[in-house]
Design an enzyme around this catalytic site. Structure first.
Site, PDB file in Angstrom:
ATOM      1  N   ASP A 385      -0.495  14.170  -5.943  1.00 41.33           N
ATOM      2  CA  ASP A 385      -0.536  12.834  -5.371  1.00 41.33           C
ATOM      3  C   ASP A 385      -1.674  12.793  -4.348  1.00 41.33           C
ATOM      4  O   ASP A 385      -2.211  13.835  -3.955  1.00 41.33           O
ATOM      5  CB  ASP A 385       0.809  12.526  -4.711  1.00 41.33           C
ATOM      6  CG  ASP A 385       0.845  11.146  -4.096  1.00 41.33           C
ATOM      7  OD1 ASP A 385       0.281  10.216  -4.695  1.00 41.33           O
ATOM      8  OD2 ASP A 385       1.414  11.004  -3.003  1.00 41.33           O
ATOM      9  N   PHE A 618       9.531  -5.338  -0.382  1.00 43.54           N
ATOM     10  CA  PHE A 618       8.481  -4.801  -1.256  1.00 43.54           C
ATOM     11  C   PHE A 618       9.108  -4.122  -2.471  1.00 43.54           C
ATOM     12  O   PHE A 618      10.138  -3.465  -2.374  1.00 43.54           O
ATOM     13  CB  PHE A 618       7.638  -3.793  -0.491  1.00 43.54           C
ATOM     14  CG  PHE A 618       6.597  -3.111  -1.332  1.00 43.54           C
ATOM     15  CD1 PHE A 618       5.349  -3.671  -1.496  1.00 43.54           C
ATOM     16  CD2 PHE A 618       6.873  -1.908  -1.963  1.00 43.54           C
ATOM     17  CE1 PHE A 618       4.389  -3.041  -2.264  1.00 43.54           C
ATOM     18  CE2 PHE A 618       5.929  -1.269  -2.738  1.00 43.54           C
ATOM     19  CZ  PHE A 618       4.673  -1.844  -2.884  1.00 43.54           C
ATOM     20  N   THR A 761      -2.615   8.747  -8.477  1.00 44.21           N
ATOM     21  CA  THR A 761      -2.366   7.939  -7.290  1.00 44.21           C
ATOM     22  C   THR A 761      -2.174   6.483  -7.679  1.00 44.21           C
ATOM     23  O   THR A 761      -2.614   6.046  -8.750  1.00 44.21           O
ATOM     24  CB  THR A 761      -3.543   8.064  -6.299  1.00 44.21           C
ATOM     25  OG1 THR A 761      -3.294   7.224  -5.170  1.00 44.21           O
ATOM     26  CG2 THR A 761      -4.843   7.658  -6.940  1.00 44.21           C
ATOM     27  N   GLY A 762      -1.528   5.756  -6.813  1.00 41.67           N
ATOM     28  CA  GLY A 762      -1.339   4.325  -7.017  1.00 41.67           C
ATOM     29  C   GLY A 762      -2.404   3.480  -6.361  1.00 41.67           C
ATOM     30  O   GLY A 762      -2.361   2.250  -6.448  1.00 41.67           O
ATOM     31  N   LYS A 853       3.183   8.999 -13.944  1.00 41.86           N
ATOM     32  CA  LYS A 853       2.878  10.335 -13.435  1.00 41.86           C
ATOM     33  C   LYS A 853       3.645  11.405 -14.200  1.00 41.86           C
ATOM     34  O   LYS A 853       3.078  12.416 -14.635  1.00 41.86           O
ATOM     35  CB  LYS A 853       3.226  10.415 -11.945  1.00 41.86           C
ATOM     36  CG  LYS A 853       2.314   9.610 -11.040  1.00 41.86           C
ATOM     37  CD  LYS A 853       2.699   9.819  -9.572  1.00 41.86           C
ATOM     38  CE  LYS A 853       1.784   9.046  -8.642  1.00 41.86           C
ATOM     39  NZ  LYS A 853       2.116   9.270  -7.219  1.00 41.86           N
ATOM     40  N   ASP A 873       4.596  14.237  -1.961  1.00 46.42           N
ATOM     41  CA  ASP A 873       5.337  14.173  -0.703  1.00 46.42           C
ATOM     42  C   ASP A 873       6.311  13.012  -0.625  1.00 46.42           C
ATOM     43  O   ASP A 873       7.053  12.913   0.354  1.00 46.42           O
ATOM     44  CB  ASP A 873       4.358  14.057   0.470  1.00 46.42           C
ATOM     45  CG  ASP A 873       3.717  12.671   0.541  1.00 46.42           C
ATOM     46  OD1 ASP A 873       3.307  12.157  -0.528  1.00 46.42           O
ATOM     47  OD2 ASP A 873       3.629  12.103   1.640  1.00 46.42           O
ATOM     48  N   ASN A 876       8.109   8.555  -4.908  1.00 45.42           N
ATOM     49  CA  ASN A 876       7.427   8.222  -6.160  1.00 45.42           C
ATOM     50  C   ASN A 876       6.851   9.448  -6.849  1.00 45.42           C
ATOM     51  O   ASN A 876       6.315   9.334  -7.955  1.00 45.42           O
ATOM     52  CB  ASN A 876       6.314   7.211  -5.893  1.00 45.42           C
ATOM     53  CG  ASN A 876       5.325   7.700  -4.866  1.00 45.42           C
ATOM     54  OD1 ASN A 876       5.603   8.648  -4.127  1.00 45.42           O
ATOM     55  ND2 ASN A 876       4.170   7.084  -4.811  1.00 45.42           N
ATOM     56  N   ASP A 877       6.932  10.604  -6.224  1.00 46.95           N
ATOM     57  CA  ASP A 877       6.441  11.841  -6.839  1.00 46.95           C
ATOM     58  C   ASP A 877       7.567  12.708  -7.401  1.00 46.95           C
ATOM     59  O   ASP A 877       7.284  13.763  -7.966  1.00 46.95           O
ATOM     60  CB  ASP A 877       5.654  12.662  -5.820  1.00 46.95           C
ATOM     61  CG  ASP A 877       4.507  11.887  -5.211  1.00 46.95           C
ATOM     62  OD1 ASP A 877       3.830  11.173  -5.963  1.00 46.95           O
ATOM     63  OD2 ASP A 877       4.306  11.978  -3.985  1.00 46.95           O
TER      64      ASP A 877
END
EC number: 7.6.2.1
Length: 1212
Positions: A385, A618, A761-762, A853, A873, A876-877
């Protein structure tokens, strides 16, 4: 306790089970029943609050542990052989002796399991004895109890920063609105605060000591809890405890991963089983032929009691099983236990490495997966990430654009650099390694032009709307700085973090606030700038509570209700914190936040209290969040929205001739592109004014969506999308997320080690590419292929080596966005995408989702059959971390989800360098060599028994005493290979870090392969032949008995096996010397003592007699030398003629440190000159199929060539 009949107890137990299984739980307060017997308690059916994570109990430990161990087929195999040895017709030696090896192995494993379970018991005991406060009707106050004594129906008081003892129903808080906030990091790793409200109309405070009793309540099972620093008193009703709580129900136990080495080991065990069966078949056939060759029945074949003698075929069938029992040691029974012990030792050295310790977070590496340490030395692909992994994830406000005008905040950058150098000098002077981490990240130097713009008007214009949006459009929780939240990580290490008031570094905060004076002295004084303005411009704001700049002079007699310096902001993400502190720096101070209102202090000192009508949180689909408020002055409904640039720009109202709005959007987009190229994280800020009718109509739909039972999430998102339209753009922000220390060096080192580094990455492509160059994922000499296809047919070039341009083809890097990646993941394009990516030195995927991912990791791992490592970290990972062979979590700013789901947890990305190149290499090399040695050792020893069968008619007899055979593997040769696997070092850590290419020796098949396994097995057969036949020909024709013949064989085997290990050891220590000499000494002591004690033993005084015979020493010496000569010559030739990189590195390691470093420097400079011969920067962009074809020219031989550099890329 009153007497109850057994039938009544059964009925009561069944009633309790039904009560626990219900979704609706009926609870009654325990207060009216306090002091009564257990059977009169209304909540007696529910379990107690004590937790138990142990696997065993004292009474049932042995049967349960044996049941667990027998899940391993190897243990069943050896137990079956031990039982088979009790059958008289197939008995190879004493049945009791056959039980010793497996019993010892089971006992050692049981001791290890008992120790681990005892540690879990101590942890449970410590947790169950934590104190909490429970209300007592007798004492009329809250009394202290232990967690395990809390019962369903109790009233519990929890104060700030306390850990919640059970699942609680919130009844009352000290907040007037009945609100508290919880941190669930111990449950799911999320560090953001979650809001909870007290149940309305349930609990009323009568006095300070009396609480209105809740006689009956119906509660749906769930989980509630809290923690907030400003709430002093919270009262809860316990409704779920112990193993019924969410934390325990979600505890699925540790995940089990099998390493590649273990999978290879299982295959070799199957080979050993086949080899064993082959040897047993040979023995069975040999016994049959031996019986058939006899003209008559020999006298030593004793018939059964009835006079019957087995036929040769039946006897040979029995001998097959007898041979299995005799040669069972060929399957290494103690190998699995030895591997576990070696891994425990390896993990000990990893966790105690000071280079992997981070002083700032007071954290060291965590090894959660104890069985895959060797996989660290075989990694071929790393998927990383970006935010929080490569970067600090500590956001610093850098630039902004408001109404199309940019404000670069150059003073902020200048002061930040000067401050960094100043603090660095202070650190040197103070001989310290770290400073408070927030000193640099929280400083904001104000932009002069923006200050004058805000001061130029008293009304709420677009500029003030911009800062109001920064202060309001978030979920930041406001609390007092004197009662700051204690996070989980700090709570666990609080005893090590006591503040020393006499520390001279405490004065740095005052020095930091003065840093703006360096810029202030350089600013010219003009007629438009007064001395007060200069003072204001030079002020800096500390996010943990500093001064707030006031742009307008407040009226006399007015003052803020709460000093801004005493405020503390708790944000879900560092982005929100940076923006709120930026608004605070310009005078728009977020003073308080409740579920229904937000209070903001303006630069004039006046405070505005906005009524919060709704908050649109969000989500990853909308990529934005909004807050709908009612303005306290104009009474208008205003929607403030912030989010990703592409998510906001497409929602702007259509200008229709409004050239100004169109120009603002165009200029802002240019500024956003500039920010992205600088590597800044960008956000767009917008607003929308709603009329009352529009809001009321939307509010009805929103309530229907919130109350829906089916498809609720989709309806909620649709309602948010409905109102977030026709927005008015206010501006954009750019915040900096700086790289972590040593990230470029780590990426380059990993690449030199043969590891492909991918970044998923986003972020938008421009930001990601800039970070890619900064961390040296992308090089200036790379051929960068940008794939961004907006159609459904992306163009993918196929790569193939051009033999004519081997030395001129540049390194290829691939940049791809999420939309194109979705197309490439389709079944018909996967293979072509993998083929292209396989030849790229680095790949950068932008705008990817968490699901993408994990799909990318699975695709590369399954298609290329490579070892993968994922590092991240945040939440989302997690999918990516779990999909890889090894998952590494970084304990950063985004919670602990990644750490909780990982196999290894580190504090900094740079720690990957030593974790893989040093510890990974050592772990794999040590374990691989130890396993090979274990197979060799057992084969070399058991083959002596096999060769003896050719001279005893294949009768499964042994020339060595059975006890000494058992001791040989359990005592004499068990410890040396374990120490070899724990402490051996083929190359020093300095050489492994200085020459990363050495890591390549473990990739792919590595040192443990099909070839090395069978070479060792052949060496074992050769050494056993030498160890058997040299003594055989020496003593042939003599009158010694079989045990006198077996003693030198056993001694030669011991010397050969231990000296073989001595040849394999690369780094000798005093421990190795002590263990090997101790094994030899133990052998002679045990053998001598064994021969003296057993007077009826046929080999009585055998070793003593052999030791006075010079022939014994001569045979042992000659046999050992001849047996080890091929192995020794092989190592001599390998280390002199065909030197491997490891051997050359060992030679360099013997030099003086200065000479060694000079050699490494010259070698690296030579390699750098070779790499400098590559071409200049080349970039190929695939915007769509037509653009991709236009950017490349095709030669007649079918190769793709870049249109600007004419360099070969690949072939279609």
């Amino acid at each position: 306790m009153p007497w109850m009949s057994p039938l009544a107890r059964i009925r009561d137990a069944l009633a309790g089970q039904r009560a626990r299984d219900k979704d609706l739980r009926n609870l009654v307060s325990n207060l009216p029943y306090e002091g009564l017997d257990k059977w009169k308690q209304p909540n007696r059916h529910f379990r107690n609050n004590g937790i138990k994570t142990t696997k065993y109990s004292v009474l049932f430990f042995i049967p349960m542990n044996l049941f667990e161990q027998f899940h391993r087929l190897a243990n069943l195999y050896f137990v079956g052989l031990a039982i088979l040895n009790f059958v008289p017709v197939v008995q190879a030696f004493e049945p009791e002796v056959a039980l010793i090896p497996i019993c010892v192995i089971l006992a050692l494993t049981a001791i290890k399991d008992a120790w681990e379970d005892f540690r879990r018991y101590k942890s449970d005991k410590k947790l169950n004895r934590l104190p909490c406060f429970v209300y007592s009707s007798k004492e009329k106050c809250f009394v202290e109890k232990r967690w395990k004594d809390v019962r369903v129906g109790d009233f519990v008081k929890v104060e700030s920063n306390d850990i919640v003892p059970a699942d609680l129903l919130l009844l009352y808080t000290s907040d007037p609105n009945g609100v508290c906030h919880i941190e669930t990091a111990n449950l799911d790793g999320e560090t953001n605060l979650k809001q909870r409200r007290a149940v309305p109309g349930v609990c009323i405070t009568v006095s300070n000591t009396d609480i209105l009793l809740i006689i009956h309540a119906v509660i749906r099972t769930g989980c509630l809890g809290f923690s907030h620093p400003d709430l002093v008193l919270k009262q809860h009703l316990v409704y779920l405890k112990g193993h019924e709580t969410k934390a325990m129900l979600n505890n699925n136990g540790p995940r089990y991963k099998r390493s590649r080495l273990e999978r290879r080991l299982n295959i070799d065990v199957i080979f050993c089983i086949l080899l064993l069966f082959t040897m047993c078949i040979i023995g069975s056939l040999g016994h049959y032929l031996w019986l058939e060759s006899m003209p008559s029945v020999p006298l030593y074949l004793v018939p059964q009691t009835d006079g019957h003698l087995d036929t040769p075929s039946l006897s040979s069938f029995y001998k097959f099983f007898s041979m299995i029992i005799l040669l069972q040691v060929l399957i290494p029974i103690s190998l699995y236990v030895s591997i576990e012990l070696v891994k425990i030792g390896q993990i000990y050295f990893i966790t105690n490495d000071l280079d992997l310790y981070d002083e700032e977070t007071d954290a060291t590496i965590q090894c959660k997966a104890l069985n895959i340490t060797e996989d660290l030395g075989q990694i071929q692909y790393i998927f990383s990430d970006k935010t929080g992994t490569l970067t600090e994830n500590k956001m610093v406000f850098r630039r902004c654009s408001i109404m199309g005008r940019e404000y670069p905040h150059k003073e902020n950058e200048c002061v930040r650099r000067a401050l960094k150098m100043y603090i660095y000098k202070i650190k040197i002077l103070m001989f310290t390694k770290s400073l408070p981490p927030n000193q640099q990240e929280t400083e904001v130097i104000l932009d002069q032009k923006l200050l004058r713009q805000i001061r130029g008007t008293e009304k709420i214009d677009a500029y003030q709307d911009f800062f109001l949006a920064l202060a309001i459009c978030n979920t930041v929780v406001v609390s007092m700085a004197t009662a700051k939240r204690l996070r989980v990580s700090a709570r666990l290490t609080a005893e090590f973090q006591q503040t020393n008031q006499s520390n001279p570094l405490d004065t740095l905060s005052s020095l930091v606030r003065r840093a703006g004076s360096w810029t202030r002295l350089r600013a010219p004084i003009t007629s438009e700038t007064s001395a007060n303005d200069l003072t204001t411009q030079g002020q800096s704001v500390n996010q943990t509570g500093g001064q707030t700049c006031s742009l307008h002079v407040p009226p006399q007699g007015t003052a803020p209700a709460v000093p801004a310096g005493k405020l503390c902001y708790e944000a879900e993400s560092p982005d929100e914190a940076a923006l709120v502190h930026t608004a605070k720096a310009y005078g728009f101070v977020l003073m308080s936040r409740t579920p229904d209102s937000v209070t903001v202090q303006l630069p004039s000192g006046a405070q505005l209290r906005f009524e919060v009508l709704d908050t649109l949180s969000f989500d990853s689909n909308r990529k934005r969040m909004s807050v709908l408020v009612r303005h306290p002055i104009s009474k208008q409904c205003i929607l403030y929205t912030k989010g990703a640039d592409y998510a906001i720009m497409e929602l702007l109202e259509t200008p229709y001739g409004e050239k100004q709005q169109k120009a603002i959007a165009s200029d802002t987009q240019q500024h956003l592109d500039c920010y992205a190229k600088e590597g800044l994280r960008t956000l767009c800020i917008a607003k929308k004014v709603l009329c009352d009718g529009e809001y009321e109509s939307w509010a009805v739909q929103r309530q229907h969506a919130l109350a829906a039972m089916d498809n609720r999430e989709q309806l909620i998102m649709d309602s948010a999308v409905q109102i977030e339209t026709n927005l008015c753009l206010l501006g954009a922000t750019g915040v900096e997320d700086r790289l972590q220390d040593s990230v470029p060096d780590t990426v380059m080192t990993l690449r030199e080690a043969g590891i492909q580094v991918w970044v998923l990455t986003g972020d938008k492509p421009e930001t990601a590419v800039n970070i890619g160059y900064a961390c040296r994922l992308l090089e200036q000499d790379d051929l960068v292929i940008n794939m961004s296809c907006k159609r459904n047919s992306p163009c993918i070039p196929r790569y193939s080596e051009d033999p004519r341009n081997v030395d001129t083809t540049p390194d290829i890097s691939l940049v791809i966005d999420g939309r194109t990646l979705t197309m490439l993941m389709s079944p018909d394009l996967r293979d072509r995408f993998v083929d292209l990516a396989r030849h790229c030195r680095s790949v950068l995927c932008c705008r990817v989702t968490p699901l993408q991912k994990s799909e990318v990791v699975k695709l590369i791992r399954e298609k290329l059959k490579v070892m993968t490592l994922a590092v991240g970290d945040g939440a989302n990972d997690v999918n990516m971390i779990q999909a890889a062979d090894i998952g590494v979590g970084i304990s950063g700013q985004e919670g602990m989800q990644a750490v909780m789901a990982s196999d290894f947890a580190i504090s900094r990305f740079k720690h990957l360098k030593k974790l893989l190149l040093v510890h990974g290499h050592w772990c794999y090399s040590r374990l691989a060599n130890m396993i090979i040695y274990f197979f060799y050792k057992n084969a070399a020893n058991v083959n002596l028994l096999f060769w003896y069968q050719f001279f005893c008619g294949f009768t499964a007899n042994a020339m060595i005493d059975h006890w000494l055979m058992i001791f040989f593997n359990l005592l004499f040769t068990s410890v040396p290979p374990i120490m070899f696997g724990i402490m051996d070092k083929d190359v020093s850590a300095e050489m492994l870090l200085g020459l990363p290419e050495l890591y390549r020796t473990g990739q792919g098949k590595g040192e443990y392969s099909f070839f090395t396994f069978w070479i060792s097995m052949l060496d074992a057969f050769y050494q056993s032949l030498v160890a058997f036949f040299i003594p055989y020909f020496t003593y042939r024709g003599s009158d010694i008995d079989i045990y006198a013949f077996g003693t030198p064989l056993n001694t030669i085997s011991l010397f050969t096996i231990l000296l073989h290990l001595s040849i394999e050891i690369k780094a000798w220590t005093i421990v190795h010397v002590f263990i090997i000499l101790g094994s030899v000494t133990l052998y002679f002591i045990v053998t001598l003592a064994y021969g003296v004690r057993y007077l009826n033993y046929s080999g009585y005084w055998t070793l003593q007699a052999q030791m006075v015979d010079p022939m014994f020493y001569l045979v042992c010496l000659i046999s050992t030398v001849i047996a080890l000569l091929p192995r020794y010559l092989f190592h001599v030739l390998k280390n002199s003629i065909t030197c491997s990189p490891i051997v050359e590195a060992r030679h360099l390691d013997t030099l003086e440190p200065s000479t060694r470093d000079q050699w490494i420097k010259e070698w690296r400079s030579f390699r750098g000159r070779v790499q400098d011969k590559t071409s200049d920067v080349s970039s190929v962009s695939y915007a769509d199929p037509k653009a991709s074809l236009a950017s490349l020219s095709y030669s007649s031989n079918g190769y793709i060539r870049s249109s600007d550099s004419n360099k070969t890329i690949g072939a279609l």
